[in-house]
Design a protein around this motif. Structure first.
Motif, PDB file in Angstrom:
ATOM      1  N   ASP A 160       1.912   3.982  12.285  1.00  0.00           N
ATOM      2  CA  ASP A 160       0.547   3.806  11.784  1.00  0.00           C
ATOM      3  C   ASP A 160       0.508   2.831  10.602  1.00  0.00           C
ATOM      4  OD1 ASP A 160      -0.355   5.540  13.660  1.00  0.00           O
ATOM      5  OD2 ASP A 160      -0.519   7.270  12.319  1.00  0.00           O
ATOM      6  N   VAL A 161       1.437   2.982   9.656  1.00  0.00           N
ATOM      7  CA  VAL A 161       1.427   2.113   8.486  1.00  0.00           C
ATOM      8  C   VAL A 161       1.717   0.671   8.871  1.00  0.00           C
ATOM      9  CG1 VAL A 161       2.573   1.598   6.296  1.00  0.00           C
ATOM     10  CG2 VAL A 161       2.027   3.965   6.885  1.00  0.00           C
ATOM     11  N   ARG A 167      -2.054  -5.514  11.380  1.00  0.00           N
ATOM     12  CA  ARG A 167      -3.345  -5.835  11.989  1.00  0.00           C
ATOM     13  C   ARG A 167      -4.294  -6.406  10.941  1.00  0.00           C
ATOM     14  NH1 ARG A 167      -4.688  -1.024  13.736  1.00  0.00           N
ATOM     15  NH2 ARG A 167      -3.496  -1.262  15.666  1.00  0.00           N
ATOM     16  N   ARG A 168      -4.193  -5.914   9.724  1.00  0.00           N
ATOM     17  CA  ARG A 168      -5.059  -6.408   8.653  1.00  0.00           C
ATOM     18  C   ARG A 168      -4.546  -7.731   8.088  1.00  0.00           C
ATOM     19  NH1 ARG A 168      -8.573  -2.779   6.426  1.00  0.00           N
ATOM     20  NH2 ARG A 168      -8.388  -3.721   4.346  1.00  0.00           N
ATOM     21  N   TRP A 169      -3.216  -7.859   7.950  1.00  0.00           N
ATOM     22  CA  TRP A 169      -2.629  -9.100   7.417  1.00  0.00           C
ATOM     23  C   TRP A 169      -1.344  -9.380   8.199  1.00  0.00           C
ATOM     24  CZ3 TRP A 169      -5.230 -11.709   3.567  1.00  0.00           C
ATOM     25  CH2 TRP A 169      -4.639 -12.888   3.116  1.00  0.00           C
ATOM     26  N   PRO A 170      -1.389 -10.232   9.214  1.00  0.00           N
ATOM     27  CA  PRO A 170      -0.245 -10.397  10.125  1.00  0.00           C
ATOM     28  C   PRO A 170       1.050 -10.817   9.421  1.00  0.00           C
ATOM     29  CG  PRO A 170      -2.219 -11.413  11.042  1.00  0.00           C
ATOM     30  CD  PRO A 170      -2.554 -11.026   9.643  1.00  0.00           C
ATOM     31  N   ALA A 171       0.978 -11.524   8.314  1.00  0.00           N
ATOM     32  CA  ALA A 171       2.193 -12.039   7.681  1.00  0.00           C
ATOM     33  C   ALA A 171       2.838 -11.032   6.731  1.00  0.00           C
ATOM     34  CB  ALA A 171       1.876 -13.320   6.917  1.00  0.00           C
ATOM     35  N   ARG A 257      -3.626   7.855  -4.001  1.00  0.00           N
ATOM     36  CA  ARG A 257      -3.492   8.852  -2.950  1.00  0.00           C
ATOM     37  C   ARG A 257      -4.269   8.390  -1.723  1.00  0.00           C
ATOM     38  NH1 ARG A 257      -6.640  12.965  -0.708  1.00  0.00           N
ATOM     39  NH2 ARG A 257      -5.397  14.645   0.222  1.00  0.00           N
ATOM     40  N   ALA A 258      -3.583   8.335  -0.593  1.00  0.00           N
ATOM     41  CA  ALA A 258      -4.224   7.989   0.670  1.00  0.00           C
ATOM     42  C   ALA A 258      -4.336   9.254   1.511  1.00  0.00           C
ATOM     43  CB  ALA A 258      -3.416   6.927   1.411  1.00  0.00           C
ATOM     44  N   ARG A 266      -4.676   0.604   4.838  1.00  0.00           N
ATOM     45  CA  ARG A 266      -5.968  -0.008   4.493  1.00  0.00           C
ATOM     46  C   ARG A 266      -6.085  -0.247   2.988  1.00  0.00           C
ATOM     47  NH1 ARG A 266     -10.604   1.643   2.584  1.00  0.00           N
ATOM     48  NH2 ARG A 266      -9.897   3.819   2.502  1.00  0.00           N
ATOM     49  N   ARG A 267      -5.548   0.655   2.178  1.00  0.00           N
ATOM     50  CA  ARG A 267      -5.646   0.508   0.734  1.00  0.00           C
ATOM     51  C   ARG A 267      -4.688  -0.547   0.179  1.00  0.00           C
ATOM     52  NH1 ARG A 267      -7.862   4.754  -2.371  1.00  0.00           N
ATOM     53  NH2 ARG A 267      -8.889   6.341  -1.133  1.00  0.00           N
ATOM     54  N   ILE A 268      -3.558  -0.737   0.845  1.00  0.00           N
ATOM     55  CA  ILE A 268      -2.519  -1.626   0.314  1.00  0.00           C
ATOM     56  C   ILE A 268      -2.763  -3.083   0.692  1.00  0.00           C
ATOM     57  CG2 ILE A 268      -0.054  -2.175   0.439  1.00  0.00           C
ATOM     58  CD1 ILE A 268       0.433   0.813   0.860  1.00  0.00           C
ATOM     59  N   VAL A 269      -3.127  -3.317   1.953  1.00  0.00           N
ATOM     60  CA  VAL A 269      -3.200  -4.678   2.473  1.00  0.00           C
ATOM     61  C   VAL A 269      -4.655  -5.066   2.673  1.00  0.00           C
ATOM     62  CG1 VAL A 269      -2.472  -6.222   4.325  1.00  0.00           C
ATOM     63  CG2 VAL A 269      -0.982  -4.344   3.606  1.00  0.00           C
ATOM     64  N   PRO A 270      -5.094  -6.206   2.150  1.00  0.00           N
ATOM     65  CA  PRO A 270      -6.469  -6.661   2.409  1.00  0.00           C
ATOM     66  C   PRO A 270      -6.636  -7.088   3.861  1.00  0.00           C
ATOM     67  CG  PRO A 270      -5.252  -8.336   1.221  1.00  0.00           C
ATOM     68  CD  PRO A 270      -4.341  -7.151   1.292  1.00  0.00           C
TER      69      PRO A 270
END
Length: 419
Positions: A160-161, A167-171, A257-258, A266-270
């Motif tokens: 999941d992580v 998916r949010r930031w491919p690189a 806390r997630a 979602r919280r870590i990667v834009p």
């Protein structure tokens, strides 16, 4: 009637007799230890008694329990609904209401309740040390170079992580530090993985992730050693343990806390698409602002060019030429006026000087006598007969010799007594 057994249909026992008999019988039972689950409790204003409903964990049965407010408030951790407890109580029958209740003398947490009580006491001790203070929380980087992930290898949390982050930031880069997420060795392996990622200079954020589970399964994430290890690291830590309802102590010491591993990503990667849209919007706002600025300056320039002075700049010179000519004429008039006044003043002063000059006196027939040494003679005593003198008249000098001296007859001054 000697006893309730002698009661008959013709001679029944009153309600009070039955209630008193039941109360006396129950009073002889003494104290008892009873186990159950707290269904609910209530504090009534003005009363020093707390009313509790104790439910059987298997059968659909419950009994009322009363306890002193001091006993209830002194429990650490506080008693909550749903907690499993063992109560040392004495049964009591309240004849006035015809109800049975237990009067609690001691309350102990058991099973899950005891486990939660230990965790709560640990939370209070660590909070008193300041490990959960908000000012110690570190901000997450906007775009981490590398994400350190502590989770079980091949687990759903790992998938999941990683999938949601990419998916949010491919690189984005993710370094997984494997550790067991439950069991006796869970706390030790989590601390070892945390140390490995902390020493990696490329790691900008650390995620500790695990799926849901029972309170016993999540117990290692409330371990004191794990909590202190997380508090010591310099890298921001994100806790993604269990589901929304789960809250181990790791959630309190972590910087963020997630609720789930997916929420952690979602919280870590834009989101790349969102950031790209924001960049496009920012560019459009810059273009619009620049366009408005150019249009405003162009309008101002057009307004300036439309003014008569800008249409024919010679008008400014002509106006200044007329102003210079006017000033020059005013200067000439002022100078002439000043010269005329100065000329009149000079003539006036010359006339005054001429009027005060000794020559004017000489022209009226007076003369000035001077001795041979050039001394002006003012008295006969300064000359003798035969002395040579010089006489100054209005138009020149003449030399003469004194033939004789004739003193003037003195004029008698008036007497003051005559006056």
């Amino acid at each position: 009637m000697s006893s309730l057994r002698d009661a008959t249909a013709e001679s029944p026992a009153p309600v009070r007799a039955v209630a008193n008999a039941i109360s006396q019988y129950i009073d002889r039972l003494g104290t008892v230890w009873v186990e159950g689950q707290i269904a609910q409790f209530s504090r009534r204003p003005g009363l020093n008694t707390v009313f509790i409903t104790l439910r059987d964990t298997v059968a659909d049965l419950s009994i009322s329990v009363t306890c002193a407010r001091t006993l209830f408030d002194g429990l650490n951790p506080p008693l909550v609904e749903g907690a499993s407890v063992v109560i040392h109580a004495k049964p009591s029958f309240y004849a006035g209401r015809g109800s049975l209740a237990l009067h609690a003398r001691e309350i102990r947490m058991v099973g899950l309740g005891e486990l939660l009580a230990r965790i709560e006491r640990r939370r209070q001790l660590l909070a008193a040390e300041g490990l959960f203070a908000p000012e110690l929380k570190r901000r997450l980087p906007f775009l981490p170079r590398q994400i350190g992930l502590i989770t079980a290898p091949g687990s759903d949390a790992e998938r999941d992580v990683i999938e949601n982050a990419r998916r949010r930031w491919p690189a984005v880069r993710v370094r997984v530090a494997a550790a067991r997420m439950q069991g006796a060795n869970c706390a030790r392996e989590v601390m070892e993985a945390l140390d490995v990622l902390e020493r990696d200079a490329e790691t900008d954020v650390i995620v500790i992730a695990r799926g849901g589970g029972s309170i016993e399964d999540l117990l290692p994430f409330s371990d004191e050693a794990v909590i202190r290890a997380v508090a010591k690291v310099r890298t921001p830590v994100v806790s993604a343990i269990g589901h929304e309802a789960d809250q181990p102590l790791l959630d309190l010491v972590a910087d963020v806390r997630a609720s789930t591993p997916t929420d952690a990503a979602r919280r870590i990667v834009p989101d790349f698409a969102e950031e790209q849209a924001r960049v496009s919007q920012a560019r459009e706002r810059v273009r619009a602002a620049l366009r408005r600025t150019v249009e405003r300056e162009q309008a101002a320039l057009t307004a300036l060019r439309s003014r008569p002075a800008m249409a024919d700049p010679r008008t400014l010179i002509d106006a200044r030429l007329d102003e210079v000519a006017s000033l020059r004429e005013r200067a000439r008039r002022s100078l002439r006026h000043r010269l005329d006044r100065a000329h009149d003043e000079i003539h006036h002063q010359a006339a005054r000087a001429a009027a005060l000059s000794p020559l004017a006196t000489l022209r009226r027939g007076y003369a000035v006598l001077q001795s041979e040494g050039g001394h002006v003679v003012t008295s006969l005593g300064e000359l003798a007969a035969g002395a040579a003198i010089s006489v100054r008249v209005a138009d020149g000098r003449l030399s003469a010799t004194v033939d004789s001296l004739h003193p003037a007859t003195p004029v008698a001054e008036p007497d003051e007594s005559d006056a």
